[in-house]
Enzyme design. Structure first.
Site, PDB file in Angstrom:
ATOM      1  N   GLY A  13       7.473   7.247 -24.188  1.00  0.00           N
ATOM      2  CA  GLY A  13       7.307   8.592 -23.649  1.00  0.00           C
ATOM      3  C   GLY A  13       6.993   8.509 -22.174  1.00  0.00           C
ATOM      4  O   GLY A  13       6.705   7.431 -21.645  1.00  0.00           O
ATOM      5  N   ALA A  38      -5.552  -3.745 -25.128  1.00  0.00           N
ATOM      6  CA  ALA A  38      -5.403  -3.019 -23.874  1.00  0.00           C
ATOM      7  C   ALA A  38      -4.795  -3.934 -22.818  1.00  0.00           C
ATOM      8  O   ALA A  38      -5.321  -5.014 -22.555  1.00  0.00           O
ATOM      9  CB  ALA A  38      -6.761  -2.514 -23.405  1.00  0.00           C
ATOM     10  N   THR A  39      -3.704  -3.489 -22.225  1.00  0.00           N
ATOM     11  CA  THR A  39      -3.070  -4.278 -21.174  1.00  0.00           C
ATOM     12  C   THR A  39      -3.446  -3.792 -19.784  1.00  0.00           C
ATOM     13  O   THR A  39      -3.186  -4.480 -18.809  1.00  0.00           O
ATOM     14  CB  THR A  39      -1.536  -4.254 -21.318  1.00  0.00           C
ATOM     15  OG1 THR A  39      -1.091  -2.906 -21.188  1.00  0.00           O
ATOM     16  CG2 THR A  39      -1.092  -4.845 -22.644  1.00  0.00           C
ATOM     17  N   GLY A  40      -4.053  -2.616 -19.690  1.00  0.00           N
ATOM     18  CA  GLY A  40      -4.407  -2.053 -18.389  1.00  0.00           C
ATOM     19  C   GLY A  40      -5.582  -2.773 -17.758  1.00  0.00           C
ATOM     20  O   GLY A  40      -6.455  -3.302 -18.441  1.00  0.00           O
ATOM     21  N   HIS A  54      -9.429   7.170 -22.501  1.00  0.00           N
ATOM     22  CA  HIS A  54      -8.761   6.629 -23.692  1.00  0.00           C
ATOM     23  C   HIS A  54      -9.795   6.149 -24.704  1.00  0.00           C
ATOM     24  O   HIS A  54      -9.690   6.431 -25.897  1.00  0.00           O
ATOM     25  CB  HIS A  54      -7.832   5.466 -23.303  1.00  0.00           C
ATOM     26  CG  HIS A  54      -6.433   5.876 -22.980  1.00  0.00           C
ATOM     27  ND1 HIS A  54      -5.360   5.486 -23.738  1.00  0.00           N
ATOM     28  CD2 HIS A  54      -5.929   6.634 -21.980  1.00  0.00           C
ATOM     29  CE1 HIS A  54      -4.256   6.001 -23.225  1.00  0.00           C
ATOM     30  NE2 HIS A  54      -4.576   6.683 -22.159  1.00  0.00           N
ATOM     31  N   ARG A  57     -11.586   9.103 -26.380  1.00  0.00           N
ATOM     32  CA  ARG A  57     -10.718   9.805 -27.321  1.00  0.00           C
ATOM     33  C   ARG A  57     -10.601   9.053 -28.638  1.00  0.00           C
ATOM     34  O   ARG A  57     -10.572   9.652 -29.706  1.00  0.00           O
ATOM     35  CB  ARG A  57      -9.330  10.010 -26.706  1.00  0.00           C
ATOM     36  CG  ARG A  57      -8.401  10.809 -27.629  1.00  0.00           C
ATOM     37  CD  ARG A  57      -7.004  10.966 -27.095  1.00  0.00           C
ATOM     38  NE  ARG A  57      -6.340   9.685 -26.998  1.00  0.00           N
ATOM     39  CZ  ARG A  57      -5.682   9.261 -25.916  1.00  0.00           C
ATOM     40  NH1 ARG A  57      -5.612  10.003 -24.845  1.00  0.00           N
ATOM     41  NH2 ARG A  57      -5.102   8.077 -25.910  1.00  0.00           N
ATOM     42  N   ARG A  58     -10.547   7.726 -28.578  1.00  0.00           N
ATOM     43  CA  ARG A  58     -10.377   6.935 -29.794  1.00  0.00           C
ATOM     44  C   ARG A  58     -11.590   7.028 -30.710  1.00  0.00           C
ATOM     45  O   ARG A  58     -11.436   7.139 -31.913  1.00  0.00           O
ATOM     46  CB  ARG A  58     -10.097   5.471 -29.446  1.00  0.00           C
ATOM     47  CG  ARG A  58      -8.705   5.247 -28.932  1.00  0.00           C
ATOM     48  CD  ARG A  58      -8.336   3.791 -28.900  1.00  0.00           C
ATOM     49  NE  ARG A  58      -9.240   2.931 -28.185  1.00  0.00           N
ATOM     50  CZ  ARG A  58      -9.176   2.658 -26.895  1.00  0.00           C
ATOM     51  NH1 ARG A  58      -8.251   3.221 -26.150  1.00  0.00           N
ATOM     52  NH2 ARG A  58     -10.031   1.839 -26.334  1.00  0.00           N
TER      53      ARG A  58
END
Length: 174
Positions: A13, A38-40, A54, A57-58
């Site tokens: 998306g 997490a890749t960020g 993020h 929210r999880r």
């Protein structure tokens, strides 16, 4: 025990399309415990804020492991039948590979090779970046091209593929 997830799912998306929330909902419906790879990387305050949003929210039921470059190693070490894995996101992984001057083709091949042997389901999230104009600089074009090749590779191996726009998922495969 996980239920309802296929071995490999790809969720694509645009930015702020709702793809991460949709992918999270797939895992939440399948298991009470979930792993977030997490890749960020938080290089600046804006990215720290995104990462915190993020995480907030999880909520409960998620374990987070950071894997900005060693994604394949993290998948091999942590994928289990009773706990699905969410990888968010592949395009940040591509960025990290590029900035670290890693062999991108070898990294893609290694990821593709490990998928059939994983011990549990994995859902990949990625930004579709090839729908816009051709970038004006070589690095941005290389990034777009790497991401496009990776998406084709993972989509070809995935059991389910979704495209999310405006928070609405469109099932493209599966």
């Amino acid at each position: 025990m996980t239920s309802g997830l296929t071995p490999v799912t790809l969720v694509l998306g645009g930015a702020r399309s709702g793809k991460s929330a949709f992918a999270e909902s797939l895992l939440e419906a399948s298991s009470p415990t979930r792993l977030y790879l997490a890749t960020g990387q938080a290089w600046d305050e804006e990215m720290r804020t995104r990462i915190a949003a993020h995480r907030d929210r999880r909520g409960a039921g998620w374990e987070t492991i950071e894997a900005p470059v060693d994604l394949v190693q993290a998948l091999e070490a942590h994928a289990r039948a009773e706990r699905p894995v969410l990888v968010d996101c592949l395009t940040l992984w591509v960025t990290n590979l590029m900035l670290g001057e890693h062999d991108i083709d070898a990294a893609f091949e290694k990821l593709a090779a490990v998928l059939p042997g994983l011990k549990g389901p994995v859902v990949f999230v990625s930004n579709e970046v090839g729908l816009g104009i051709v970038p004006e600089n070589a690095m941005a074009r290389a990034f777009r091209d790497h991401a496009g090749r990776l998406h084709q590779l993972i989509a070809g191996l995935a059991d389910d593929v979704f495209f999310v726009a405006a928070g609405l998922p469109l099932k493209m495969k599966g």
